[in-house]
Design an enzyme around this catalytic site. Structure first.
Site, PDB file in Angstrom:
ATOM      1  N   GLU A 330       0.290  -0.851   0.111  1.00 15.23           N
ATOM      2  CA  GLU A 330       0.522   0.271   0.278  1.00 15.23           C
ATOM      3  C   GLU A 330       0.715   1.251   0.001  1.00 15.23           C
ATOM      4  O   GLU A 330       1.570   1.687   0.728  1.00 15.23           O
ATOM      5  CB  GLU A 330      -0.652   0.113   1.195  1.00 15.23           C
ATOM      6  N   CYS A 331       0.933   2.748  -1.125  1.00 10.57           N
ATOM      7  CA  CYS A 331       1.139   3.402  -0.498  1.00 10.57           C
ATOM      8  C   CYS A 331       2.401   2.787  -1.115  1.00 10.57           C
ATOM      9  O   CYS A 331       3.596   2.230  -1.807  1.00 10.57           O
ATOM     10  CB  CYS A 331       0.619   4.492   0.311  1.00 10.57           C
ATOM     11  N   GLY A 332       3.632   3.791   0.258  1.00 13.23           N
ATOM     12  CA  GLY A 332       4.981   3.350  -0.011  1.00 13.23           C
ATOM     13  C   GLY A 332       5.536   2.310   0.297  1.00 13.23           C
ATOM     14  O   GLY A 332       6.623   1.599  -0.539  1.00 13.23           O
TER      15      GLY A 332
END
Length: 439
Positions: A330-332
């Site tokens: 997720e994201c990073g």
């Protein structure tokens, strides 16, 4: 004192971000805990960082209560569980009424919780640069929504005794009690970076800082008056909309680069019988080979990109894991699954290469808002065709998209389509949006 249920609850609200809500909320949490009460914290809306400070202040995990991303039953379930205490302090996000256009009660604003459950609001007003005008602002809050009760006011960033006297008299003249006044003090500011506050785990001398916040609020706010304004929160629901665990044993990346995991997601996994096995990529640890799924949360990998690129055991272990078992980022975490990250200084660092994209912080662009995703294929966050609600908040941009298949079609919080999102290849999936609950 032993915990009682339900807790006496109140919402710490304000006119905007930066008004001092977090300092007042964590200070009150610690002050009540020092007085012998069992205290719990909650954050209205999507926020990873404040629940960490709430946990440090109370000694117990925080929770997010998001009326847009969570259906009412899940909200009630999470709030009811968190209210097994003497006091529950719910911190608003942004301004008290700030949310998105949505059906009644589903805007994401803290006001939704106040209206649905009858929870009173302790209004924190930054009075710097004003005096009697504060009464006009307080009156606007008190009359804006008949279903939201402003029970008391805290004057924040007061400059002097005279300043406090003028502000207090003006607010009390319109019938609102002023339960405290906090003096201006730049040393009480929480350190920030590009996604907001620095994480609690990274704060220097965190315990001493929170103790000081507790002492300041205990000396500036009438704690008995605040408790008298609070009301019992007796709500319940069910967890049917909680995200299912992606496996029976889940390898979870957990360090300063991968820290953005919602407490309610982990609690839901454990409630469903899953085991969470943490590992640190920054310590060059690989996911446990005995796990059957791996989860790379969001965080700040861009601040540690050089160390991650040099973490050979982590990267080789992640690649070996992904050859046979699901890995989701997720994201990073999604950024680390790609081919490379360009940091803010323009230096490119090779990453896992399990997906084909390249991301950059040197060419920043803010992406912020609620997201509703309809999954195109099976993924650790749900089966193909499922709807997942969450949010996106990052400054990274994709400079090379790669040729992987998209994971989902997404829309914003108002239902406007934003197109395909995320990527999938083999057992590997990833997205820039953070999943909160089933739609």
């Amino acid at each position: 004192m032993s915990a009682t249920s339900p807790a006496r609850a109140f919402i710490v609200g304000a006119a905007r971000s930066g008004s001092g809500k977090t300092s007042v909320a964590i200070g009150l949490m610690r002050a009540f805990a020092r007085a012998g009460l069992v205290v719990r914290g909650a954050k209205a809306g999507p926020d990873y960082i404040d629940p960490g400070f709430h946990a440090a202040a109370t000694g117990a995990a925080g929770v997010n209560l998001d009326s847009w991303a969570m259906p009412p039953d899940l909200l009630g379930h999470l709030a009811g569980a968190q209210a097994r205490a003497d006091v529950l302090v719910i911190e608003s996000a942004m301004g008290l009424f700030d949310g998105v256009p949505a059906p009644p009660g589903r805007s994401g604003a803290a006001a939704d919780l106040a209206r649905a459950w009858g929870v009173p609001v302790l209004l924190v007003l930054d009075v710097s640069g004003q005096s009697q005008t504060v009464a006009a602002i307080a009156r606007g809050f008190a009359s804006h929504d008949a279903g939201v009760r402003i029970a008391g006011v805290v004057l924040n960033r007061v400059a002097s005794d005279r300043h406090e006297r003028l502000c207090r008299a003006a607010v009390e003249a319109i019938g609102l009690p002023v339960v405290g006044a906090v003096r201006r003090d730049p040393d009480m500011a929480l350190p920030e970076r590009h996604l907001g506050l620095v994480q609690a785990r990274e704060h220097p001398a965190l315990e001493a800082f929170i103790e000081r916040m507790g002492a300041v609020m205990a000396g500036s706010i009438d704690l008995d008056a605040v408790l008298s304004l609070a009301t019992p929160l007796d709500v319940a629901g069910d967890a049917a909309a909680a995200l299912p665990p992606p496996g029976q044993r889940i390898a979870l990346a957990d360090d300063a680069a991968f820290a953005f995991v919602y407490p309610h997601v982990l609690a839901g996994w454990r409630r469903a019988g899953a085991e969470v096995v943490r590992f640190s990529p920054l310590a060059d640890e690989a996911p446990d080979a005995g796990c059957d799924a791996c989860w790379l949360p969001g965080g700040y990998p861009e601040l540690h990109a050089g160390r991650l690129a040099a973490a050979g055991r982590f990267l080789s272990g992640l690649r070996a894991f992904a050859a046979t078992r699901p890995v989701h980022g997720e994201c990073g975490g999604f950024m680390v699954l790609g081919r490379a990250i360009e940091d803010a200084g323009g230096v490119t660092h090779p990453m896992a290469g399990l997906l084909g994209h390249v991301t950059s912080l040197a060419q920043r662009r803010m992406n912020l808002g609620y997201r509703e995703a309809r999954l195109i294929a099976d993924a650790p966050i749900g089966p193909a065709g499922a709807t997942v609600r969450g949010h996106e908040f990052h400054y990274a941009r994709v400079t090379m998209p790669g040729d992987d298949a998209p994971l989902a079609g997404i829309a914003d919080g108002e239902g406007r389509p934003l197109g395909p999102s995320g990527a999938r290849r083999g057992h590997v999936t990833g997205t820039f949006f953070h999943a909160i609950s089933r739609g």
